[in-house]
Structures are given as C-alpha cells and as structure tokens.
Write a protein that holds these residues in place. Structure first.
Motif, PDB file in Angstrom:
ATOM      1  N   ALA A 152       0.927  -1.092  -0.109  1.00 54.42           N
ATOM      2  CA  ALA A 152       0.124   0.026   0.013  1.00 54.42           C
ATOM      3  C   ALA A 152       0.812   1.107   0.022  1.00 54.42           C
ATOM      4  O   ALA A 152       1.957   1.168   0.344  1.00 54.42           O
ATOM      5  CB  ALA A 152      -1.018  -0.081   1.207  1.00 54.42           C
ATOM      6  N   PHE A 153       0.074   2.278  -0.411  1.00 62.59           N
ATOM      7  CA  PHE A 153       1.136   3.703  -0.606  1.00 62.59           C
ATOM      8  C   PHE A 153       0.054   4.732  -0.152  1.00 62.59           C
ATOM      9  O   PHE A 153      -1.224   4.593  -0.286  1.00 62.59           O
ATOM     10  CB  PHE A 153       1.463   3.842  -1.948  1.00 62.59           C
ATOM     11  CG  PHE A 153       0.539   3.826  -3.019  1.00 62.59           C
ATOM     12  CD1 PHE A 153      -0.206   4.866  -3.358  1.00 62.59           C
ATOM     13  CD2 PHE A 153       0.045   2.474  -3.573  1.00 62.59           C
ATOM     14  CE1 PHE A 153      -1.030   4.958  -4.288  1.00 62.59           C
ATOM     15  CE2 PHE A 153      -0.785   2.529  -4.494  1.00 62.59           C
ATOM     16  CZ  PHE A 153      -1.454   3.713  -4.956  1.00 62.59           C
ATOM     17  N   VAL A 154       0.678   5.883   0.211  1.00 64.54           N
ATOM     18  CA  VAL A 154      -0.058   6.927   0.765  1.00 64.54           C
ATOM     19  C   VAL A 154       0.002   7.933  -0.704  1.00 64.54           C
ATOM     20  O   VAL A 154       1.127   8.048  -1.119  1.00 64.54           O
ATOM     21  CB  VAL A 154       0.566   7.656   1.847  1.00 64.54           C
ATOM     22  CG1 VAL A 154      -0.404   8.858   2.188  1.00 64.54           C
ATOM     23  CG2 VAL A 154       0.131   6.638   2.954  1.00 64.54           C
ATOM     24  N   ALA A 155      -0.911   8.708  -1.019  1.00 63.72           N
ATOM     25  CA  ALA A 155      -0.717   9.383  -2.242  1.00 63.72           C
ATOM     26  C   ALA A 155      -1.778  10.711  -2.240  1.00 63.72           C
ATOM     27  O   ALA A 155      -2.909  10.104  -1.515  1.00 63.72           O
ATOM     28  CB  ALA A 155      -0.689   8.902  -3.580  1.00 63.72           C
ATOM     29  N   GLU A 156      -1.707  11.704  -2.728  1.00 66.11           N
ATOM     30  CA  GLU A 156      -3.080  12.508  -3.042  1.00 66.11           C
ATOM     31  C   GLU A 156      -2.666  13.432  -4.474  1.00 66.11           C
ATOM     32  O   GLU A 156      -1.539  13.289  -4.883  1.00 66.11           O
ATOM     33  CB  GLU A 156      -3.051  13.654  -1.879  1.00 66.11           C
ATOM     34  CG  GLU A 156      -1.926  14.555  -1.655  1.00 66.11           C
ATOM     35  CD  GLU A 156      -2.031  15.382  -0.366  1.00 66.11           C
ATOM     36  OE1 GLU A 156      -2.247  16.536  -0.845  1.00 66.11           O
ATOM     37  OE2 GLU A 156      -2.416  15.024   0.624  1.00 66.11           O
ATOM     38  N   TYR A 157      -3.792  13.766  -4.861  1.00 63.69           N
ATOM     39  CA  TYR A 157      -3.719  14.113  -6.197  1.00 63.69           C
ATOM     40  C   TYR A 157      -4.957  14.925  -6.311  1.00 63.69           C
ATOM     41  O   TYR A 157      -6.101  14.988  -5.579  1.00 63.69           O
ATOM     42  CB  TYR A 157      -3.644  13.228  -7.374  1.00 63.69           C
ATOM     43  CG  TYR A 157      -4.793  12.322  -7.474  1.00 63.69           C
ATOM     44  CD1 TYR A 157      -5.908  12.605  -8.380  1.00 63.69           C
ATOM     45  CD2 TYR A 157      -5.061  11.176  -6.542  1.00 63.69           C
ATOM     46  CE1 TYR A 157      -7.013  11.836  -8.446  1.00 63.69           C
ATOM     47  CE2 TYR A 157      -6.064  10.219  -6.911  1.00 63.69           C
ATOM     48  CZ  TYR A 157      -7.119  10.645  -7.609  1.00 63.69           C
ATOM     49  OH  TYR A 157      -8.235   9.898  -7.774  1.00 63.69           O
ATOM     50  N   SER A 158      -4.871  16.080  -6.921  1.00 59.02           N
ATOM     51  CA  SER A 158      -6.042  16.840  -7.870  1.00 59.02           C
ATOM     52  C   SER A 158      -6.918  16.166  -8.761  1.00 59.02           C
ATOM     53  O   SER A 158      -6.252  15.997  -9.860  1.00 59.02           O
ATOM     54  CB  SER A 158      -5.492  18.309  -7.922  1.00 59.02           C
ATOM     55  OG  SER A 158      -6.710  19.136  -8.500  1.00 59.02           O
ATOM     56  N   THR A 159      -7.942  16.119  -8.713  1.00 55.98           N
ATOM     57  CA  THR A 159      -8.923  15.452  -9.691  1.00 55.98           C
ATOM     58  C   THR A 159      -9.841  16.645 -10.339  1.00 55.98           C
ATOM     59  O   THR A 159     -10.177  17.397  -9.428  1.00 55.98           O
ATOM     60  CB  THR A 159      -9.756  14.406  -9.193  1.00 55.98           C
ATOM     61  OG1 THR A 159     -10.691  13.871 -10.078  1.00 55.98           O
ATOM     62  CG2 THR A 159     -10.997  14.855  -8.124  1.00 55.98           C
ATOM     63  N   GLY A 160      -9.671  16.619 -11.602  1.00 49.93           N
ATOM     64  CA  GLY A 160     -10.404  17.624 -12.367  1.00 49.93           C
ATOM     65  C   GLY A 160     -11.239  17.289 -13.244  1.00 49.93           C
ATOM     66  O   GLY A 160     -12.018  17.802 -14.268  1.00 49.93           O
ATOM     67  N   ASP A 161     -11.594  15.863 -13.170  1.00 53.57           N
ATOM     68  CA  ASP A 161     -12.632  15.220 -14.151  1.00 53.57           C
ATOM     69  C   ASP A 161     -13.302  14.087 -13.673  1.00 53.57           C
ATOM     70  O   ASP A 161     -12.835  13.267 -12.717  1.00 53.57           O
ATOM     71  CB  ASP A 161     -11.995  15.022 -15.549  1.00 53.57           C
ATOM     72  CG  ASP A 161     -10.862  14.263 -15.691  1.00 53.57           C
ATOM     73  OD1 ASP A 161     -10.796  13.397 -14.845  1.00 53.57           O
ATOM     74  OD2 ASP A 161      -9.889  14.450 -16.554  1.00 53.57           O
ATOM     75  N   LEU A 162     -14.462  13.589 -14.321  1.00 54.15           N
ATOM     76  CA  LEU A 162     -14.996  12.460 -13.907  1.00 54.15           C
ATOM     77  C   LEU A 162     -15.036  11.547 -15.334  1.00 54.15           C
ATOM     78  O   LEU A 162     -15.021  12.079 -16.365  1.00 54.15           O
ATOM     79  CB  LEU A 162     -16.530  12.873 -13.806  1.00 54.15           C
ATOM     80  CG  LEU A 162     -17.563  11.331 -13.087  1.00 54.15           C
ATOM     81  CD1 LEU A 162     -17.074  11.187 -11.820  1.00 54.15           C
ATOM     82  CD2 LEU A 162     -18.821  11.909 -13.269  1.00 54.15           C
ATOM     83  N   THR A 163     -14.866  10.488 -15.269  1.00 55.91           N
ATOM     84  CA  THR A 163     -14.634   9.360 -16.169  1.00 55.91           C
ATOM     85  C   THR A 163     -15.800   8.499 -16.359  1.00 55.91           C
ATOM     86  O   THR A 163     -16.122   7.879 -15.438  1.00 55.91           O
ATOM     87  CB  THR A 163     -13.157   8.557 -16.161  1.00 55.91           C
ATOM     88  OG1 THR A 163     -12.206   9.300 -15.934  1.00 55.91           O
ATOM     89  CG2 THR A 163     -12.956   7.733 -17.314  1.00 55.91           C
ATOM     90  N   LEU A 164     -16.238   8.579 -17.638  1.00 56.88           N
ATOM     91  CA  LEU A 164     -17.153   7.534 -18.359  1.00 56.88           C
ATOM     92  C   LEU A 164     -16.701   6.331 -18.702  1.00 56.88           C
ATOM     93  O   LEU A 164     -15.594   6.433 -19.507  1.00 56.88           O
ATOM     94  CB  LEU A 164     -18.031   8.110 -19.185  1.00 56.88           C
ATOM     95  CG  LEU A 164     -19.273   7.227 -19.665  1.00 56.88           C
ATOM     96  CD1 LEU A 164     -20.343   6.913 -18.774  1.00 56.88           C
ATOM     97  CD2 LEU A 164     -19.775   7.729 -21.106  1.00 56.88           C
TER      98      LEU A 164
END
Length: 182
Positions: A152-164
């Motif tokens: 396992a890992f710890v991460a964070e990111y900024s999400t800017g879209d929803l995926t179909l």
C-alpha cells in the motif's frame, strides 16, 4: 437499432498513481491467481454500472458536462487499506466534503435526468479503490490483505474530471473524460 451498453462513472487517478495501484493488482494475480479486479483500471466508483442506450452516449456526456460545469477540482487522498467482509480488499480513500458532494450530485443527476434507480451503494457511499474481489476466496483473504498492506501507498492528487467507463469485450475501458470547471 437500440443497443444497450454498460457504463459507470468514476474518478480515475493520474498515470503514476494508476500504475502503482495496477501493480498491486498484478502482484495479487501472480501470487494468488486473483484477476477479476484487472477487468477495470484502478478507480473510485462514483456511480455503479448502469445500462444506457449507446446511441444516446453523446447526450449523456453533454448532460454530465452541464452538471459538472460548476464543479471545482479537489484533492483526493489515498491512505491505508480496507476490506468489505472477507471478499473485497481495497485502497482506502479519505472521505472529504468535496468528494461526498460530487457523489451526491452525480447520484441525483442519474436519478432525475437518467431515471436510474438508487442502489444501496449510492446511498451508502464508501470511497475506495478495489484491488481484489469476486474471485478472492475466503481462505486466501487474510494473506491477500496482508500482501496489499505491504504494498500500500499514501498519495494525494487533484482530480479535475469524471470518467465514463464503458464495458467492451468483458472489460471496463476508460471511455470519455468529463472535465470539471477549469
């Protein structure tokens, strides 16, 4: 002719995080033969799979784009490992108000605009990124959970879209990205 396809809506991490989570799935397959989770890329499900007329797919994307026009990008945090019973192992996603709000908005959109039924998972949203399920046997559960915790890992990111995502040939494919407000 009306062709009904399977779709679902998800948040998909950026390539470097996608690859790390995918590697966990691959290692589970190699060691335990568990491969069902490989039928979809790593993701956070926002709306469970639903049937939709493929001929109206562009309309679906257009309506979702309208819905997400005011959605601000937000940070997603991956931290730890969890499980549902002894049949699902996942990377934990930290609940945040922006994430919960997005899921509620998508749920309401799907109910009102697409006339989809509210499912139990829609009402009890528990954000996560599945790495093993369905073909995970109870006898291997503890060992798989232990292996995932090691990787396992710890991460964070900024999400800017929803995926179909769209089901094609028995697998879920990243099909269309629907951007948030930019």
């Amino acid at each position: 002719m009306k062709v009904i396809q399977k779709y679902f809506l998800a948040l998909v991490p950026p390539p470097e995080i996608l690859e790390k989570a995918h590697q966990i799935k691959l290692s589970i397959r190699e060691e335990f033969g568990i491969k069902y989770a490989l039928k979809s890329p790593p993701h956070i499900t926002v709306k469970m799979p639903f049937d939709y007329n493929e001929a109206k797919e562009d309309v679906l994307v257009e309506r979702l784009s309208e819905q997400l026009r005011e959605q601000e990008p937000f940070v997603v945090k991956i931290s730890g490992v969890g499980a549902f019973g002894n049949r699902v192992v996942f990377l934990s996603i930290e609940k945040s108000e922006p994430l919960l709000r997005l899921q509620r908005q998508v749920k309401e959109f799907c109910k009102k605009r697409l006339h989809l039924v509210d499912e139990l998972s829609d009402r009890n949203f528990h954000p996560h990124m599945t790495v093993a399920f369905k073909d995970l046997k109870a006898v291997h559960f503890a060992e798989v959970l232990s292996r995932v915790r090691e990787q396992a890992f710890v991460a964070e990111y900024s999400t800017g879209d929803l995926t179909l995502l769209k089901r094609i040939g028995g697998a879920w494919n990243l099909h269309r990205n629907i951007p948030f407000k930019r």
